[in-house]
Motif scaffolding. Structure first.
Motif, short mmCIF file in Angstrom:
data_model
loop_
_atom_site.label_atom_id
_atom_site.label_comp_id
_atom_site.label_asym_id
_atom_site.label_seq_id
_atom_site.Cartn_x
_atom_site.Cartn_y
_atom_site.Cartn_z
N GLU A 235 -0.76 6.74 -11.48
CA GLU A 235 -1.39 5.75 -12.41
C GLU A 235 -2.52 4.87 -11.74
O GLU A 235 -2.31 4.24 -10.64
N MET A 236 -3.58 4.78 -12.26
CA MET A 236 -4.87 4.26 -11.85
C MET A 236 -5.04 3.15 -12.56
O MET A 236 -5.03 3.05 -13.68
N LEU A 237 -5.66 2.06 -11.74
CA LEU A 237 -6.14 0.87 -12.13
C LEU A 237 -7.56 0.74 -12.00
O LEU A 237 -8.17 1.26 -11.08
N THR A 238 -8.37 0.14 -12.92
CA THR A 238 -9.77 -0.34 -12.74
C THR A 238 -9.99 -1.36 -12.11
O THR A 238 -9.57 -2.46 -12.07
N ILE A 239 -10.95 -1.24 -11.21
CA ILE A 239 -11.27 -2.24 -9.82
C ILE A 239 -12.79 -2.42 -10.47
O ILE A 239 -13.78 -1.68 -9.93
N THR A 240 -12.93 -3.80 -10.89
CA THR A 240 -14.36 -4.15 -11.34
C THR A 240 -15.28 -4.27 -10.15
O THR A 240 -14.81 -4.54 -9.09
N ALA A 241 -16.61 -4.12 -10.66
CA ALA A 241 -17.72 -3.89 -9.52
C ALA A 241 -17.62 -5.65 -8.98
O ALA A 241 -17.41 -6.57 -9.68
N ILE B 299 -19.98 -3.60 -4.13
CA ILE B 299 -19.00 -2.42 -4.52
C ILE B 299 -19.11 -2.11 -6.05
O ILE B 299 -19.00 -2.86 -6.99
N SER B 300 -19.58 -0.78 -6.44
CA SER B 300 -19.66 -0.43 -7.85
C SER B 300 -18.17 -0.23 -8.33
O SER B 300 -17.17 -0.14 -7.62
N GLY B 301 -17.97 -0.30 -9.68
CA GLY B 301 -16.69 -0.15 -10.51
C GLY B 301 -16.04 1.05 -10.05
O GLY B 301 -16.90 2.12 -9.96
N PHE B 302 -14.70 1.15 -9.65
CA PHE B 302 -14.02 2.33 -9.50
C PHE B 302 -12.52 2.38 -9.77
O PHE B 302 -12.05 1.36 -10.19
N LYS B 303 -11.54 3.24 -9.61
CA LYS B 303 -10.29 3.28 -9.89
C LYS B 303 -9.58 3.50 -8.75
O LYS B 303 -9.94 4.34 -7.88
N LEU B 304 -8.39 2.80 -8.51
CA LEU B 304 -7.67 3.17 -7.51
C LEU B 304 -6.13 3.23 -7.75
O LEU B 304 -5.80 2.77 -8.77
N ALA B 305 -5.39 4.19 -7.05
CA ALA B 305 -4.08 4.37 -7.53
C ALA B 305 -3.14 3.09 -7.35
O ALA B 305 -3.36 2.36 -6.57
N GLU C 72 -10.82 -2.01 1.27
CA GLU C 72 -10.69 -3.47 1.51
C GLU C 72 -10.97 -4.61 0.63
O GLU C 72 -10.43 -5.36 0.36
N TYR C 73 -12.04 -4.31 -0.28
CA TYR C 73 -12.34 -4.91 -1.23
C TYR C 73 -11.29 -4.84 -2.17
O TYR C 73 -10.84 -5.85 -2.82
N ILE D 45 1.57 11.57 10.58
CA ILE D 45 2.27 10.52 11.32
C ILE D 45 3.42 9.91 10.49
O ILE D 45 3.11 10.18 9.24
N TYR D 46 4.49 9.78 10.76
CA TYR D 46 5.58 9.14 9.89
C TYR D 46 5.28 7.70 9.55
O TYR D 46 6.49 7.26 8.81
N TYR D 47 4.30 7.09 9.66
CA TYR D 47 4.09 5.67 9.26
C TYR D 47 2.64 5.79 8.34
O TYR D 47 2.10 4.71 8.11
N VAL D 48 2.11 6.90 8.15
CA VAL D 48 0.92 6.86 7.29
C VAL D 48 1.19 7.81 6.22
O VAL D 48 1.64 8.95 6.06
N GLY D 49 0.59 7.02 4.87
CA GLY D 49 0.33 7.96 3.73
C GLY D 49 -1.07 7.64 3.10
O GLY D 49 -2.06 7.45 3.80
N PHE D 50 -1.13 7.66 1.80
CA PHE D 50 -2.41 7.50 1.22
C PHE D 50 -2.37 7.12 -0.30
O PHE D 50 -1.14 7.05 -0.82
N ARG D 51 -3.34 6.75 -0.81
CA ARG D 51 -3.63 6.40 -2.45
C ARG D 51 -4.96 7.16 -2.81
O ARG D 51 -5.84 6.64 -1.97
N PRO D 52 -4.97 7.59 -3.84
CA PRO D 52 -6.30 8.33 -4.08
C PRO D 52 -7.26 7.10 -5.09
O PRO D 52 -6.66 6.28 -5.47
N ALA D 53 -8.32 7.62 -5.15
CA ALA D 53 -9.37 6.98 -5.97
C ALA D 53 -10.11 7.80 -6.86
O ALA D 53 -10.09 8.94 -7.00
N GLN D 54 -10.75 7.21 -7.93
CA GLN D 54 -11.68 8.07 -8.59
C GLN D 54 -12.71 7.08 -8.95
O GLN D 54 -12.99 5.66 -8.83
N GLY D 55 -14.05 7.81 -9.52
CA GLY D 55 -15.27 7.02 -9.90
C GLY D 55 -16.22 7.19 -8.87
O GLY D 55 -16.26 7.63 -7.70
N GLN D 56 -17.54 6.66 -9.69
CA GLN D 56 -18.82 6.78 -8.74
C GLN D 56 -19.35 8.23 -8.55
O GLN D 56 -18.96 8.70 -7.94
#
Length: 456
Positions: free
Chosen positions: A224-230, A260-266, A332-333, A445-456
């Motif tokens: 599920e992606m959310l829009t992160i405004t610029a 930062i330009s607008g993008f999407k993040l999980a 970080e933004y 590693i057993y304490y590392v995961g991730f979340r994807p982004a979209q945009g730009q």
């Protein structure tokens, strides 16, 4: 400075190489005496400095229990209450150390996914976290851990690893900011002029409304992606904002302006359910959950290479969309949740019940991952940007540039990829928005995961 100093008996040197390599693969840089000791340096003094300022893990072997060097180093670690013993031979520990349970490495396969090594690594992080400084890399001004190996003693110091051969040498490596708006003067009220209305224009048929395009279909396994405004923010360690609960490290500096330009993040970290759909399609490797449960827990034990070369490629093919990892600056933004004045998205102290970490006050602290959405989201609606699991981002690890930047993508090359956000096994200060860490891209590693982004 390096992360770890390893003191060992010459008779155990070949046997220690897998341990040395496995520790290095966990992200600690390793110091070898024969590579870094320079002519005229006093290695006796270096050993004493490392042992006095580090934590200590003793590895007992049939040779090390006879070594006066090892016994002296172990005694120093014991007296400072920073001793973690393990054994590589089926032997009894020497007199004075029998009350401390030693990890059993007699059947270790030399790999980082073996239960004996996983337990040792967790204990090392525990020492780092509960002592003066938790997770490597540590600041140059403060020493960290000694793995005092019975065959060896390891000292985790500032930002590197020391390897000391007993009878040999010891070395030392060395949200956008809201601008004030001027008040607008109230306009003077003037009497409205008398205007003769024009003759009505002939009626014109309105243009046909184009049909609304359907939204792309969302598949059950998609994030599920959310829009992160610029916007603009200060990236990295701002001393007035981020130097809290343990302080900032050199690799977080200099603080610098980033647009930062607008993008999407999980909205959440990718879960086991989402990853297992890829595995079921035979496009992704199996990710081990360590018995903690799968479902809506964040996936762990997946490398940067697994994520970018397998999962995201499969996801893009299945959905017809373009998913990627966020850049470090985007991450970080987004983590700051629209605030540019606090170390965490909720304030300048980690508090209780805001995240999953060692000391965050949750039922999962320093034990295992928590199901996603177990804590309140930040200002952008994102969950677990602080704690639970470290998150891969796209950047190679490198130094920051001081100049203002637009959508920076980090270094063009390197040996490790950046991780952000801290994890369930790390102390509070690792949760800070500015905190940086890294691992080789082929490591899982057993304490590392991730979340994807979209945009730009």
């Amino acid at each position: 400075m390096h992360d770890i100093f390893l003191s060992y008996s010459t008779k155990d040197r070949d046997r220690l190489k897998p341990l040395f390599q496995a520790l290095a693969q966990q992200g600690w840089s390793v110091f070898w005496d024969h590579q870094s000791i320079h002519t005229g340096e006093n290695w006796h003094r270096r050993i004493e400095e490392a042992i006095n300022n580090s934590r200590c893990v003793v590895v007992w072997s049939k040779h090390s229990i006879q070594s006066e060097w090892v016994l002296e180093e172990a005694s120093r670690g014991k007296s400072r209450n920073v001793l973690l013993p393990i054994r590589i031979d089926a032997i009894e520990p020497p007199f004075g150390f029998g009350m401390r349970q030693a990890g059993d490495f007699t059947g270790w396969n030399g790999k980082g996914d073996h239960p004996a090594f996983i337990e040792l690594a967790a204990q090392i992080y525990g020492l780092l976290g509960r002592g003066s400084q938790p997770l490597p890399p540590l600041p140059k001004s403060r020493m960290g851990v000694v793995l005092a190996a019975g065959m060896a003693a390891v000292a985790v110091a500032g930002t590197g690893m020391y390897w000391h051969q007993n009878g040999g040498f010891i070395g030392e490596d060395a949200a956008a900011i809201t601008q004030p708006v001027a008040p607008v003067a109230e306009p003077k009220v003037m009497p409205a002029p008398v205007v003769t209305p024009p003759a009505p224009a002939p009626a014109v048929a309105p243009p046909a409304t184009p049909p609304k395009q359907p939204e792309p279909k969302t598949l059950p396994f998609e994030p599920e992606m959310l829009t992160i405004t610029a916007g603009e923010f200060t990236m990295g360690c701002d001393g007035k904002r981020d130097d809290v609960e343990g302080g900032c490290w050199d690799d977080e500096k200099p603080a610098h302006k980033v647009k930062i330009s607008g993008f999407k993040l999980a909205k959440t970290e990718v879960t086991f359910d989402q990853w297992d759909a890829c595995e079921k399609a035979k496009a992704c490797p199996h990710a081990e959950d360590l018995g903690w449960g799968r479902g809506n827990r964040p996936v762990i034990n997946v490398s940067w290479d697994d994520v970018t070369q397998k999962y995201l490629q499969w996801l893009n093919k299945e959905t017809g969309k373009t998913y990627r990892l966020p850049t470090e600056a985007e991450w970080e933004y987004a983590a700051r949740g629209g605030r540019n004045d606090t170390a965490y998205s909720w304030g300048n102290a980690v508090g209780k019940g805001n995240a999953n970490c060692d000391g965050c006050g949750s039922q999962w602290d320093d034990k295992k991952t928590a199901p996603v959405k177990s804590f309140s989201p930040n200002g952008y609606g994102l969950y677990d940007m602080h704690g639970n699991v470290w998150e891969w981002v796209s950047d190679w690890k490198g130094d920051y540039a001081a100049k203002p930047q637009q959508d920076p993508e980090g270094s063009s090359s390197g040996t490790s990829r950046v991780l952000r956000g801290g994890s369930w096994s790390n102390e509070q200060w690792n949760m800070r928005s500015a905190r940086r860490y890294s691992y080789p891209p082929d490591e899982s590693i057993y304490y590392v995961g991730f979340r994807p982004a979209q945009g730009q």
